[in-house]
Design a protein around this motif. Structure first.
Motif, short mmCIF file in Angstrom:
data_model
loop_
_atom_site.label_atom_id
_atom_site.label_comp_id
_atom_site.label_asym_id
_atom_site.label_seq_id
_atom_site.Cartn_x
_atom_site.Cartn_y
_atom_site.Cartn_z
N GLY A 180 0.80 -1.22 0.00
CA GLY A 180 0.00 0.00 0.00
C GLY A 180 0.83 1.26 0.00
N GLU A 181 1.96 1.24 0.71
CA GLU A 181 2.80 2.43 0.75
C GLU A 181 3.41 2.73 -0.62
OE1 GLU A 181 3.57 4.91 3.16
OE2 GLU A 181 1.66 4.03 3.74
N GLU A 182 3.85 1.69 -1.34
CA GLU A 182 4.36 1.92 -2.69
C GLU A 182 3.24 2.36 -3.62
OE1 GLU A 182 7.04 -0.07 -6.30
OE2 GLU A 182 6.62 -1.26 -4.49
N ALA A 183 2.05 1.77 -3.44
CA ALA A 183 0.89 2.18 -4.24
C ALA A 183 0.59 3.65 -4.02
CB ALA A 183 -0.32 1.32 -3.87
N ARG A 184 0.73 4.12 -2.77
CA ARG A 184 0.50 5.54 -2.49
C ARG A 184 1.58 6.40 -3.14
NH1 ARG A 184 2.57 9.12 0.50
NH2 ARG A 184 3.95 7.61 1.51
N SER A 185 2.83 5.95 -3.08
CA SER A 185 3.92 6.76 -3.62
C SER A 185 3.82 6.92 -5.13
CB SER A 185 5.28 6.13 -3.25
OG SER A 185 5.49 4.93 -3.97
N MET A 186 3.21 5.95 -5.81
CA MET A 186 3.08 6.05 -7.27
C MET A 186 1.76 6.69 -7.68
SD MET A 186 2.26 2.11 -8.51
CE MET A 186 3.61 1.35 -7.65
N GLY A 187 0.89 6.97 -6.71
CA GLY A 187 -0.37 7.62 -7.01
C GLY A 187 -1.53 6.69 -7.30
N LEU A 188 -1.33 5.39 -7.10
CA LEU A 188 -2.44 4.46 -7.33
C LEU A 188 -3.49 4.61 -6.25
CD1 LEU A 188 -3.73 2.13 -8.90
CD2 LEU A 188 -2.35 0.54 -7.53
N VAL A 189 -3.06 4.79 -5.00
CA VAL A 189 -4.01 5.07 -3.92
C VAL A 189 -3.74 6.47 -3.38
CG1 VAL A 189 -4.23 2.63 -3.33
CG2 VAL A 189 -2.62 4.04 -2.05
N ASN A 190 -4.79 7.12 -2.94
CA ASN A 190 -4.68 8.50 -2.44
C ASN A 190 -4.08 8.57 -1.05
OD1 ASN A 190 -6.13 8.94 -4.75
ND2 ASN A 190 -7.74 10.16 -3.79
N ARG A 191 -4.38 7.54 -0.22
CA ARG A 191 -4.00 7.59 1.18
C ARG A 191 -3.95 6.16 1.72
NH1 ARG A 191 -7.98 11.24 4.55
NH2 ARG A 191 -7.70 12.47 2.64
N THR A 192 -3.12 5.92 2.72
CA THR A 192 -3.07 4.60 3.35
C THR A 192 -3.47 4.72 4.82
OG1 THR A 192 -0.71 4.86 3.83
CG2 THR A 192 -1.30 3.68 1.81
N PHE A 193 -3.92 3.58 5.37
CA PHE A 193 -4.39 3.52 6.75
C PHE A 193 -3.75 2.32 7.45
CE2 PHE A 193 -7.50 5.81 4.29
CZ PHE A 193 -7.92 6.83 5.12
N ASP A 194 -3.78 2.34 8.78
CA ASP A 194 -3.07 1.31 9.55
C ASP A 194 -3.71 -0.06 9.46
OD1 ASP A 194 -1.07 3.00 10.46
OD2 ASP A 194 -2.21 3.62 12.24
N ASP A 195 -5.03 -0.12 9.42
CA ASP A 195 -5.72 -1.41 9.45
C ASP A 195 -7.06 -1.29 8.74
OD1 ASP A 195 -7.82 -0.58 11.45
OD2 ASP A 195 -6.04 -0.35 12.71
N PRO A 196 -7.74 -2.43 8.48
CA PRO A 196 -9.00 -2.38 7.72
C PRO A 196 -10.08 -1.51 8.34
CG PRO A 196 -8.15 -4.61 7.74
CD PRO A 196 -7.27 -3.82 8.67
N GLN A 197 -10.20 -1.49 9.67
CA GLN A 197 -11.24 -0.66 10.28
C GLN A 197 -10.95 0.82 10.10
OE1 GLN A 197 -14.24 -1.85 11.57
NE2 GLN A 197 -14.65 0.34 11.26
N ALA A 198 -9.68 1.21 10.32
CA ALA A 198 -9.30 2.61 10.09
C ALA A 198 -9.51 3.00 8.64
CB ALA A 198 -7.84 2.83 10.50
N LEU A 199 -9.25 2.05 7.73
CA LEU A 199 -9.47 2.27 6.30
C LEU A 199 -10.93 2.59 6.02
CD1 LEU A 199 -8.63 1.99 3.22
CD2 LEU A 199 -9.14 -0.45 3.49
N LEU A 200 -11.83 1.74 6.50
CA LEU A 200 -13.26 1.96 6.25
C LEU A 200 -13.74 3.25 6.90
CD1 LEU A 200 -14.89 -1.59 6.49
CD2 LEU A 200 -14.64 -0.16 4.46
N ASP A 201 -13.29 3.51 8.12
CA ASP A 201 -13.69 4.74 8.79
C ASP A 201 -13.25 5.96 7.97
OD1 ASP A 201 -14.74 3.25 10.83
OD2 ASP A 201 -13.06 3.57 12.21
#
Length: 270
Positions: A180-201
């Protein structure tokens, strides 16, 4: 709302939560998946109450990609005639492409919330979404190269506009995993989160922010962004001029301006 075999769909606070629901199979995309996703996004398009969509996966993974049983079934219908085989396969590929086109063409913004595996067809799916968010340890791969084929339902067409041509080629040619961190650095994802619940929130908070805006303004913005992928700047300017000649007469504009001047939160009709 109908029952689905490969999905679970929930609607609350004007946000549709579309959940790929085959956790025991790592949310692999079977025949039900490809058929039902078109039905679901047609419902999203037709339901004025829905202002935004969050797309996620049940269990430990977002999706491990196309169900290999589906590929095996496709091979079983082939005969000896190359031309007829090609026609059968071409129609099947176009049918699968239509499933993700339904996501891409949806009038409402679609936010992908990705955790665990997002492999092969999972990449094709998230490339058709408006925005992507993931956990830091999510695992991505353009996996098709490892089963001896070129990705054919959207990755190679949509991803260069998201992460650039060179990086897309590296990932498509090698099939390597990236997190996910590399995906964020290349612009594939806008933001990363620590875990699935934080992601959904986090993703639902963004979806609620979008859902509070004028649905006509959001609709127009998405349409203009989509249109500009395949048109020149002057074409896009002409299109937005014609579009807004109608849309600027909407009550939403008056509601938004009055709320802004009075420092209140606007309430827009569906």
């Amino acid at each position: 709302m109908p029952d689905y075999q490969a999905f679970r769909v929930e609607l609350a606070d004007k946000i549709a939560h579309v959940i790929i629901d085959r956790p025991e199979k790592a949310n692999a995309m079977n025949a039900d998946f490809w058929r039902e996703i078109i039905e679901i996004f047609r419902w999203v398009d037709d339901t004025d109450e829905v202002r935004a969509v969050v797309l996620s996966g049940a269990g430990k993974h977002f999706s491990s990609g196309i169900d290999l049983m589906l590929l095996a079934q496709a091979a079983n219908v082939l005969g000896k005639d190359i031309g007829r085989n090609a026609e059968i396969l071409r129609r099947k590929i176009l049918e699968l492409q239509a499933s993700f086109n339904a996501v891409d063409l949806c009038r409402k913004p679609v936010l992908a919330a990705i955790h665990g595996y997002c492999l092969g067809g999972g990449i094709d799916l998230i490339a058709a979404c408006d925005m992507r968010y993931s956990t830091r340890d999510a695992q991505f791969s353009i996996k098709e190269i490892d089963i001896g084929m070129a990705a054919d339902v959207g990755t190679l067409q949509r991803l260069p506009r998201l992460i650039g041509d060179g990086m897309m080629r590296e990932l498509a040619y090698t099939g390597r995993h990236f997190d996910g961190e590399e995906a964020r650095s290349m612009g594939l994802v806008n933001r990363t989160f620590d875990d699935p619940q934080a992601l959904l929130d986090g993703v639902f908070a963004i979806a609620r922010d979008i859902a509070a805006k004028s649905p006509l303004a959001v609709r127009g913005t998405k349409e203009m962004v989509r249109y500009m992928r395949d048109h020149r700047v002057d074409d896009g300017l002409e299109y937005i001029a014609t579009w807004n000649a109608a849309m600027l007469q909407s009550a939403d504009l008056r509601v938004a301006m009055a709320a802004h001047m009075n420092k209140q939160k606007p309430e827009f009709a569906d």
